[in-house]
Scaffold this motif. Structure first.
Motif, PDB file in Angstrom:
ATOM      1  N   ARG A   1       0.837  -1.206   0.000  1.00 39.98           N
ATOM      2  CA  ARG A   1       0.000   0.000   0.000  1.00 39.98           C
ATOM      3  C   ARG A   1       0.870   1.254   0.000  1.00 39.98           C
ATOM      4  NH1 ARG A   1      -3.143  -0.746   5.211  1.00 39.98           N
ATOM      5  NH2 ARG A   1      -3.918   1.355   4.756  1.00 39.98           N
ATOM      6  N   LEU A   2       1.934   1.235   0.783  1.00 37.93           N
ATOM      7  CA  LEU A   2       2.837   2.383   0.838  1.00 37.93           C
ATOM      8  C   LEU A   2       3.509   2.587  -0.514  1.00 37.93           C
ATOM      9  CD1 LEU A   2       4.198   4.568   2.578  1.00 37.93           C
ATOM     10  CD2 LEU A   2       5.906   2.868   3.243  1.00 37.93           C
ATOM     11  N   GLN A   3       3.980   1.496  -1.121  1.00 36.28           N
ATOM     12  CA  GLN A   3       4.656   1.605  -2.414  1.00 36.28           C
ATOM     13  C   GLN A   3       3.686   2.028  -3.511  1.00 36.28           C
ATOM     14  OE1 GLN A   3       6.402  -2.305  -2.600  1.00 36.28           O
ATOM     15  NE2 GLN A   3       8.341  -1.615  -1.734  1.00 36.28           N
ATOM     16  N   ALA A   4       2.451   1.540  -3.452  1.00 39.32           N
ATOM     17  CA  ALA A   4       1.463   1.934  -4.454  1.00 39.32           C
ATOM     18  C   ALA A   4       1.162   3.431  -4.356  1.00 39.32           C
ATOM     19  CB  ALA A   4       0.179   1.119  -4.281  1.00 39.32           C
ATOM     20  N   THR A   5       1.052   3.940  -3.129  1.00 39.99           N
ATOM     21  CA  THR A   5       0.809   5.377  -2.952  1.00 39.99           C
ATOM     22  C   THR A   5       1.972   6.190  -3.489  1.00 39.99           C
ATOM     23  OG1 THR A   5      -0.506   4.910  -0.966  1.00 39.99           O
ATOM     24  CG2 THR A   5       0.268   7.166  -1.261  1.00 39.99           C
ATOM     25  N   MET A   6       3.200   5.748  -3.179  1.00 44.56           N
ATOM     26  CA  MET A   6       4.367   6.469  -3.677  1.00 44.56           C
ATOM     27  C   MET A   6       4.466   6.375  -5.198  1.00 44.56           C
ATOM     28  SD  MET A   6       5.712   8.016  -1.232  1.00 44.56           S
ATOM     29  CE  MET A   6       7.025   8.642  -2.296  1.00 44.56           C
ATOM     30  N   ALA A   7       4.045   5.241  -5.770  1.00 47.48           N
ATOM     31  CA  ALA A   7       4.080   5.102  -7.225  1.00 47.48           C
ATOM     32  C   ALA A   7       3.125   6.089  -7.884  1.00 47.48           C
ATOM     33  CB  ALA A   7       3.730   3.673  -7.630  1.00 47.48           C
ATOM     34  N   VAL A   8       1.955   6.301  -7.289  1.00 47.62           N
ATOM     35  CA  VAL A   8       1.016   7.295  -7.815  1.00 47.62           C
ATOM     36  C   VAL A   8       1.652   8.681  -7.750  1.00 47.62           C
ATOM     37  CG1 VAL A   8      -1.176   8.466  -7.398  1.00 47.62           C
ATOM     38  CG2 VAL A   8      -1.059   5.979  -7.289  1.00 47.62           C
ATOM     39  N   ILE A   9       2.234   9.010  -6.611  1.00 51.97           N
ATOM     40  CA  ILE A   9       2.825  10.339  -6.415  1.00 51.97           C
ATOM     41  C   ILE A   9       3.973  10.566  -7.398  1.00 51.97           C
ATOM     42  CG2 ILE A   9       4.141  11.738  -4.777  1.00 51.97           C
ATOM     43  CD1 ILE A   9       2.448  10.350  -2.548  1.00 51.97           C
ATOM     44  N   GLU A  10       4.872   9.582  -7.506  1.00 54.46           N
ATOM     45  CA  GLU A  10       6.015   9.732  -8.409  1.00 54.46           C
ATOM     46  C   GLU A  10       5.572   9.687  -9.873  1.00 54.46           C
ATOM     47  OE1 GLU A  10       8.836  10.629  -7.638  1.00 54.46           O
ATOM     48  OE2 GLU A  10       9.213  10.086  -5.563  1.00 54.46           O
ATOM     49  N   GLY A  11       4.683   8.743 -10.201  1.00 51.34           N
ATOM     50  CA  GLY A  11       4.236   8.626 -11.577  1.00 51.34           C
ATOM     51  C   GLY A  11       3.470   9.849 -12.047  1.00 51.34           C
ATOM     52  N   HIS A  12       2.665  10.418 -11.151  1.00 47.19           N
ATOM     53  CA  HIS A  12       1.927  11.634 -11.476  1.00 47.19           C
ATOM     54  C   HIS A  12       2.896  12.781 -11.767  1.00 47.19           C
ATOM     55  CE1 HIS A  12      -0.253  15.387 -10.260  1.00 47.19           C
ATOM     56  NE2 HIS A  12      -1.174  14.868 -11.046  1.00 47.19           N
ATOM     57  N   ALA A  13       3.950  12.903 -10.940  1.00 50.96           N
ATOM     58  CA  ALA A  13       4.935  13.959 -11.166  1.00 50.96           C
ATOM     59  C   ALA A  13       5.680  13.745 -12.481  1.00 50.96           C
ATOM     60  CB  ALA A  13       5.926  14.019 -10.005  1.00 50.96           C
ATOM     61  N   GLU A  14       5.988  12.487 -12.811  1.00 50.05           N
ATOM     62  CA  GLU A  14       6.654  12.204 -14.082  1.00 50.05           C
ATOM     63  C   GLU A  14       5.746  12.554 -15.261  1.00 50.05           C
ATOM     64  OE1 GLU A  14       9.959  10.201 -14.747  1.00 50.05           O
ATOM     65  OE2 GLU A  14      10.119  11.617 -13.090  1.00 50.05           O
ATOM     66  N   HIS A  15       4.474  12.204 -15.155  1.00 50.89           N
ATOM     67  CA  HIS A  15       3.522  12.513 -16.227  1.00 50.89           C
ATOM     68  C   HIS A  15       3.390  14.032 -16.410  1.00 50.89           C
ATOM     69  CE1 HIS A  15      -0.163  12.407 -18.658  1.00 50.89           C
ATOM     70  NE2 HIS A  15      -0.598  13.368 -17.866  1.00 50.89           N
ATOM     71  N   VAL A  16       3.214  14.741 -15.302  1.00 57.60           N
ATOM     72  CA  VAL A  16       3.070  16.195 -15.369  1.00 57.60           C
ATOM     73  C   VAL A  16       4.355  16.835 -15.896  1.00 57.60           C
ATOM     74  CG1 VAL A  16       2.706  18.295 -13.998  1.00 57.60           C
ATOM     75  CG2 VAL A  16       1.332  16.243 -13.555  1.00 57.60           C
ATOM     76  N   MET A  17       5.488  16.285 -15.491  1.00 57.32           N
ATOM     77  CA  MET A  17       6.794  16.770 -15.931  1.00 57.32           C
ATOM     78  C   MET A  17       6.864  16.828 -17.460  1.00 57.32           C
ATOM     79  SD  MET A  17      10.259  14.867 -14.685  1.00 57.32           S
ATOM     80  CE  MET A  17      11.878  15.602 -14.589  1.00 57.32           C
ATOM     81  N   ASP A  18       6.361  15.785 -18.106  1.00 56.28           N
ATOM     82  CA  ASP A  18       6.382  15.744 -19.570  1.00 56.28           C
ATOM     83  C   ASP A  18       5.271  16.597 -20.175  1.00 56.28           C
ATOM     84  OD1 ASP A  18       8.539  14.095 -19.481  1.00 56.28           O
ATOM     85  OD2 ASP A  18       7.498  12.286 -20.115  1.00 56.28           O
ATOM     86  N   ALA A  19       4.060  16.515 -19.614  1.00 58.23           N
ATOM     87  CA  ALA A  19       2.920  17.247 -20.175  1.00 58.23           C
ATOM     88  C   ALA A  19       3.143  18.752 -20.108  1.00 58.23           C
ATOM     89  CB  ALA A  19       1.640  16.866 -19.427  1.00 58.23           C
ATOM     90  N   VAL A  20       3.635  19.243 -18.970  1.00 56.69           N
ATOM     91  CA  VAL A  20       3.878  20.673 -18.801  1.00 56.69           C
ATOM     92  C   VAL A  20       5.136  21.100 -19.546  1.00 56.69           C
ATOM     93  CG1 VAL A  20       4.494  22.423 -17.095  1.00 56.69           C
ATOM     94  CG2 VAL A  20       2.626  20.841 -16.622  1.00 56.69           C
ATOM     95  N   GLY A  21       6.157  20.252 -19.498  1.00 59.69           N
ATOM     96  CA  GLY A  21       7.424  20.597 -20.140  1.00 59.69           C
ATOM     97  C   GLY A  21       7.324  20.709 -21.643  1.00 59.69           C
ATOM     98  N   ARG A  22       6.323  20.027 -22.230  1.00 66.85           N
ATOM     99  CA  ARG A  22       6.173  20.045 -23.683  1.00 66.85           C
ATOM    100  C   ARG A  22       6.031  21.468 -24.219  1.00 66.85           C
ATOM    101  NH1 ARG A  22       7.751  16.259 -26.777  1.00 66.85           N
ATOM    102  NH2 ARG A  22       6.821  14.720 -25.370  1.00 66.85           N
ATOM    103  N   ASP A  23       5.439  22.365 -23.449  1.00 61.48           N
ATOM    104  CA  ASP A  23       5.183  23.729 -23.909  1.00 61.48           C
ATOM    105  C   ASP A  23       6.389  24.655 -23.762  1.00 61.48           C
ATOM    106  OD1 ASP A  23       2.569  23.065 -24.544  1.00 61.48           O
ATOM    107  OD2 ASP A  23       1.806  23.650 -22.570  1.00 61.48           O
ATOM    108  N   VAL A  24       7.342  24.285 -22.898  1.00 66.47           N
ATOM    109  CA  VAL A  24       8.411  25.241 -22.590  1.00 66.47           C
ATOM    110  C   VAL A  24       9.816  24.710 -22.853  1.00 66.47           C
ATOM    111  CG1 VAL A  24       7.070  26.540 -20.901  1.00 66.47           C
ATOM    112  CG2 VAL A  24       8.342  24.518 -20.154  1.00 66.47           C
TER     113      VAL A  24
END
Length: 347
Positions: free
Chosen positions: A234-257
């Motif tokens: 459960r702890l690892q799954a929560t951290m995977a969501v947090i890290e994976g979300h940041a990785e996804h946003v990193m690419d989605a937001v970075g695409r514009d700049v």
């Protein structure tokens, strides 16, 4: 019990001397502010207060900051170590504390040579403020070794770390949820040593079983025990969501700049994968191998959900602890989407 002053001395020795002031390219504060604006616009998450200001630091400073965080986590575990009574109880516990301090300091010093940035989340000490840290020597060194533009690399890392700051500042239950899981895990950790058994030589079977456990589960599970696996999942799954979300946003937001976004992503993946010798061992010992899997599994989950139903569907993960995906659902995003559709609208 752990000699934290010794741990600090060892970590500084391994991290290396304090380097002359290193300036990162561009305006770090402006990058962080721009990243916050873009992350909020993309995710819809709204921070409840100002985010911590970005700080450019060196390796020893990063090691010091993380030792402060480790103290909260490891002191309760270390208190369980060593004989409780007898004429040798004091000396044995002191010796064990010194050994732990040297190991913790050495590992922290090694890690300080690799970390690029960190949102320093405080889980167990509400009095200590969160910090947004950028390890300047590592960022410049990584840009040089990976042959990427240093300004773009810093900006990209800023998006990742600011995303973490936005997550925890916007989702009121997330920090307490993670802290509760960590407290529960630490409460169940059993490191009580049979000191009489230490006088006996381990058998070949003992050694083989320890090696097998380390290969399969890492040091975390060796100490936590198989009965804690569900909690650790459960702890690892929560951290995977947090890290994976940041990785996804990193690419989605970075695409514009970031003109070199694809080059940066390829370079970062190479950096994560191309480790040999002591770094491979360190990842296994500390469970960092699982952290890399968290990045990979979490990002695949987030990318798939957004591809299927858009970014709004992804942010249902932050609706409540019950909305978080399980480890199995992370590897099968469609099953998580099906579960979300079955929930009432209020959830």
């Amino acid at each position: 019990m752990i000699d934290w002053s010794l741990a600090r001395r060892v970590s500084r020795l391994v991290a290396g001397p304090i380097a002359p002031s290193v300036r990162l390219p561009g305006d770090l504060a402006a990058m962080a502010a721009d990243a916050e604006q873009r992350v909020v616009a993309y995710t819809g998450l709204q921070p409840r207060g100002p985010l911590p200001p970005p700080e450019a630091i060196d390796r020893p400073q990063w090691a010091d900051a993380n030792l402060d965080g480790m103290r909260e986590i490891l002191n309760p575990v270390a208190d369980k170590l060593g004989p409780r009574s007898g004429p040798l109880a004091g000396p044995l516990r002191s010796a064990a504390g010194a050994i732990l301090a040297a190991e913790i300091g050495g590992l922290t010093g090694l890690l300080s040579q690799r970390v690029l940035g960190q949102y320093e989340l405080v889980l167990l000490d509400a009095e200590r403020p969160t910090r947004l840290l950028f390890v300047a020597p590592n960022l410049l060194e990584a840009a040089d070794k990976l042959d990427v533009d240093s300004h773009q690399l810093v900006h990209w890392v800023a998006v990742h770390e600011v995303t973490h700051a936005v997550q925890f500042s916007s989702v009121p239950w997330l920090q307490d949820h993670l802290g509760g899981l960590l407290r529960e895990l630490l409460a169940g950790v059993d490191v009580d040593v049979d000191w009489k058994a230490l006088a006996k030589m381990p058998t070949r079977d003992d050694v083989q079983e320890l090696v097998r456990s380390m290969r399969e589960d890492g040091l975390v599970m060796v100490f936590a025990g198989p009965e804690r696996r569900d909690l650790l999942d459960r702890l690892q799954a929560t951290m995977a969501v947090i890290e994976g979300h940041a990785e996804h946003v990193m690419d989605a937001v970075g695409r514009d700049v970031l003109p070199d976004l694809d080059l940066l992503r390829d370079a970062l993946e190479r950096r994560r994968a191309n480790k040999t010798g002591p770094w491979k061992l360190l990842e296994k010992l500390l469970g960092l191998e699982m952290k890399l899997k968290q990045y990979e599994v979490g990002k695949r989950f987030c990318d798939r959900v957004v591809e299927r139903e858009g970014v709004g569907a992804l942010h249902r993960v932050f609706a409540s602890p019950a909305a978080l995906p399980t480890w199995a659902e992370l590897q099968d995003p469609d099953s998580w989407l099906e579960r979300q559709r079955a929930l009432p609208p209020a959830a």
